[in-house]
Design a protein around this motif. Structure first.
Motif, PDB file in Angstrom:
ATOM      1  N   ALA A  39      36.113  39.717   8.375  1.00 12.95           N
ATOM      2  CA  ALA A  39      36.533  40.813   9.562  1.00 12.95           C
ATOM      3  C   ALA A  39      37.723  40.682   8.884  1.00 12.95           C
ATOM      4  O   ALA A  39      38.217  42.042   9.345  1.00 12.95           O
ATOM      5  CB  ALA A  39      37.143  39.180  10.993  1.00 12.95           C
ATOM      6  N   ARG A  40      38.394  40.528   7.840  1.00  7.47           N
ATOM      7  CA  ARG A  40      39.584  41.374   7.192  1.00  7.47           C
ATOM      8  C   ARG A  40      38.512  41.962   6.193  1.00  7.47           C
ATOM      9  O   ARG A  40      39.571  43.277   6.125  1.00  7.47           O
ATOM     10  CB  ARG A  40      40.126  40.320   5.991  1.00  7.47           C
ATOM     11  CG  ARG A  40      41.455  39.214   6.283  1.00  7.47           C
ATOM     12  CD  ARG A  40      41.791  39.214   5.424  1.00  7.47           C
ATOM     13  NE  ARG A  40      40.638  37.565   4.057  1.00  7.47           N
ATOM     14  CZ  ARG A  40      40.396  36.739   4.635  1.00  7.47           C
ATOM     15  NH1 ARG A  40      40.458  35.879   5.332  1.00  7.47           N
ATOM     16  NH2 ARG A  40      39.872  36.236   3.175  1.00  7.47           N
ATOM     17  N   LEU A  41      37.369  41.917   5.986  1.00  9.13           N
ATOM     18  CA  LEU A  41      37.055  43.646   4.906  1.00  9.13           C
ATOM     19  C   LEU A  41      36.884  44.412   5.040  1.00  9.13           C
ATOM     20  O   LEU A  41      36.803  45.415   5.672  1.00  9.13           O
ATOM     21  CB  LEU A  41      35.473  42.645   4.428  1.00  9.13           C
ATOM     22  CG  LEU A  41      35.260  41.956   3.361  1.00  9.13           C
ATOM     23  CD1 LEU A  41      34.337  40.973   2.786  1.00  9.13           C
ATOM     24  CD2 LEU A  41      36.246  42.596   2.028  1.00  9.13           C
ATOM     25  N   LYS A  42      35.738  44.704   7.168  1.00  6.73           N
ATOM     26  CA  LYS A  42      36.202  45.539   8.285  1.00  6.73           C
ATOM     27  C   LYS A  42      37.260  46.053   8.592  1.00  6.73           C
ATOM     28  O   LYS A  42      36.883  47.235   8.421  1.00  6.73           O
ATOM     29  CB  LYS A  42      35.442  44.669   9.420  1.00  6.73           C
ATOM     30  CG  LYS A  42      34.407  44.149   9.514  1.00  6.73           C
ATOM     31  CD  LYS A  42      33.005  43.513  10.795  1.00  6.73           C
ATOM     32  CE  LYS A  42      31.877  43.730  10.686  1.00  6.73           C
ATOM     33  NZ  LYS A  42      31.328  42.738  11.981  1.00  6.73           N
ATOM     34  N   ARG A  43      38.575  45.205   8.588  1.00  2.68           N
ATOM     35  CA  ARG A  43      40.127  46.393   8.786  1.00  2.68           C
ATOM     36  C   ARG A  43      40.096  46.484   8.143  1.00  2.68           C
ATOM     37  O   ARG A  43      40.516  48.297   7.988  1.00  2.68           O
ATOM     38  CB  ARG A  43      40.213  44.708   9.425  1.00  2.68           C
ATOM     39  CG  ARG A  43      40.644  43.958  10.200  1.00  2.68           C
ATOM     40  CD  ARG A  43      41.707  43.536  10.979  1.00  2.68           C
ATOM     41  NE  ARG A  43      42.282  42.055  10.164  1.00  2.68           N
ATOM     42  CZ  ARG A  43      41.467  40.889   9.842  1.00  2.68           C
ATOM     43  NH1 ARG A  43      40.855  40.726  11.221  1.00  2.68           N
ATOM     44  NH2 ARG A  43      42.331  40.417   9.353  1.00  2.68           N
ATOM     45  N   LEU A  48      40.761  52.180   5.357  1.00  5.07           N
ATOM     46  CA  LEU A  48      40.317  52.794   3.904  1.00  5.07           C
ATOM     47  C   LEU A  48      39.381  54.298   4.158  1.00  5.07           C
ATOM     48  O   LEU A  48      39.964  55.086   3.492  1.00  5.07           O
ATOM     49  CB  LEU A  48      39.387  52.195   3.053  1.00  5.07           C
ATOM     50  CG  LEU A  48      40.205  51.242   1.887  1.00  5.07           C
ATOM     51  CD1 LEU A  48      39.065  50.010   1.755  1.00  5.07           C
ATOM     52  CD2 LEU A  48      41.508  51.507   0.732  1.00  5.07           C
ATOM     53  N   THR A  49      38.539  53.653   4.970  1.00  4.50           N
ATOM     54  CA  THR A  49      38.116  55.301   5.678  1.00  4.50           C
ATOM     55  C   THR A  49      38.668  56.312   6.542  1.00  4.50           C
ATOM     56  O   THR A  49      38.277  57.328   6.069  1.00  4.50           O
ATOM     57  CB  THR A  49      36.466  54.636   6.912  1.00  4.50           C
ATOM     58  OG1 THR A  49      35.470  53.957   6.243  1.00  4.50           O
ATOM     59  CG2 THR A  49      35.664  55.879   7.087  1.00  4.50           C
ATOM     60  N   ALA A  50      39.738  55.431   7.165  1.00  2.32           N
ATOM     61  CA  ALA A  50      40.484  56.142   7.815  1.00  2.32           C
ATOM     62  C   ALA A  50      41.578  57.615   6.821  1.00  2.32           C
ATOM     63  O   ALA A  50      41.172  58.829   6.774  1.00  2.32           O
ATOM     64  CB  ALA A  50      41.854  55.931   8.755  1.00  2.32           C
ATOM     65  N   HIS A  51      41.498  56.548   5.604  1.00  2.00           N
ATOM     66  CA  HIS A  51      42.373  57.274   4.705  1.00  2.00           C
ATOM     67  C   HIS A  51      41.317  58.092   3.783  1.00  2.00           C
ATOM     68  O   HIS A  51      42.069  59.078   3.762  1.00  2.00           O
ATOM     69  CB  HIS A  51      43.189  56.427   3.706  1.00  2.00           C
ATOM     70  CG  HIS A  51      44.421  55.337   4.195  1.00  2.00           C
ATOM     71  ND1 HIS A  51      44.350  54.760   2.887  1.00  2.00           N
ATOM     72  CD2 HIS A  51      44.584  55.278   5.231  1.00  2.00           C
ATOM     73  CE1 HIS A  51      45.550  54.077   4.257  1.00  2.00           C
ATOM     74  NE2 HIS A  51      45.217  54.704   4.744  1.00  2.00           N
ATOM     75  N   LEU A  52      40.397  58.355   3.866  1.00  2.00           N
ATOM     76  CA  LEU A  52      39.422  59.128   2.653  1.00  2.00           C
ATOM     77  C   LEU A  52      39.412  60.408   4.021  1.00  2.00           C
ATOM     78  O   LEU A  52      39.237  61.146   3.254  1.00  2.00           O
ATOM     79  CB  LEU A  52      38.345  58.426   2.918  1.00  2.00           C
ATOM     80  CG  LEU A  52      37.129  58.695   2.005  1.00  2.00           C
ATOM     81  CD1 LEU A  52      37.788  59.518   0.849  1.00  2.00           C
ATOM     82  CD2 LEU A  52      35.876  58.271   2.229  1.00  2.00           C
ATOM     83  N   SER A  53      39.329  59.853   5.295  1.00  2.00           N
ATOM     84  CA  SER A  53      39.196  61.492   6.168  1.00  2.00           C
ATOM     85  C   SER A  53      40.408  61.881   6.374  1.00  2.00           C
ATOM     86  O   SER A  53      39.416  63.293   6.161  1.00  2.00           O
ATOM     87  CB  SER A  53      38.664  60.509   7.702  1.00  2.00           C
ATOM     88  OG  SER A  53      37.784  59.706   7.583  1.00  2.00           O
TER      89      SER A  53
END
Length: 95
Positions: A39-43, A48-53
């Motif tokens: 769960a922590r890794l998914k969050r 990180l995906t949002a930051h990359l975008s």
């Protein structure tokens, strides 16, 4: 004197309960630990995906802004660029 003794005993009992009892939120089995870690890794992945975008969008914006500023500079100075993609023309020596 009795109240001091009672306070000390109450403190000792509370301290023992804090140090010996597992935390209510802490996973107890290996499976629970893996579920919590997942769960922590998914969050973190989502964050990180949002930051990359956002970073990719910012790079695109800066690239377009840079191109616009170069065009404005060229137009303002009246200088025509020679060569392509920023390469300098090589000097040729004639005999």
């Amino acid at each position: 004197m009795e109240s001091t003794l009672y306070a000390d005993i109450a403190w000792d009992i509370a301290e023992a309960a804090r140090t010996s009892a597992p935390e209510a939120d802490a996973p107890t089995s290996h499976y629970d630990q893996l579920v919590a870690r997942n769960a922590r890794l998914k969050r973190r992945y989502k964050e990180l995906t949002a930051h990359l975008s956002l970073a990719a969008a910012r790079i695109q914006h800066i690239t377009l802004d840079n191109q616009r500023l170069k065009q404005q500079l060229t137009a303002a100075t009246g200088v025509t660029r020679i060569g392509t993609h920023g390469r300098r023309p090589q000097a040729r020596w004639f005999s």
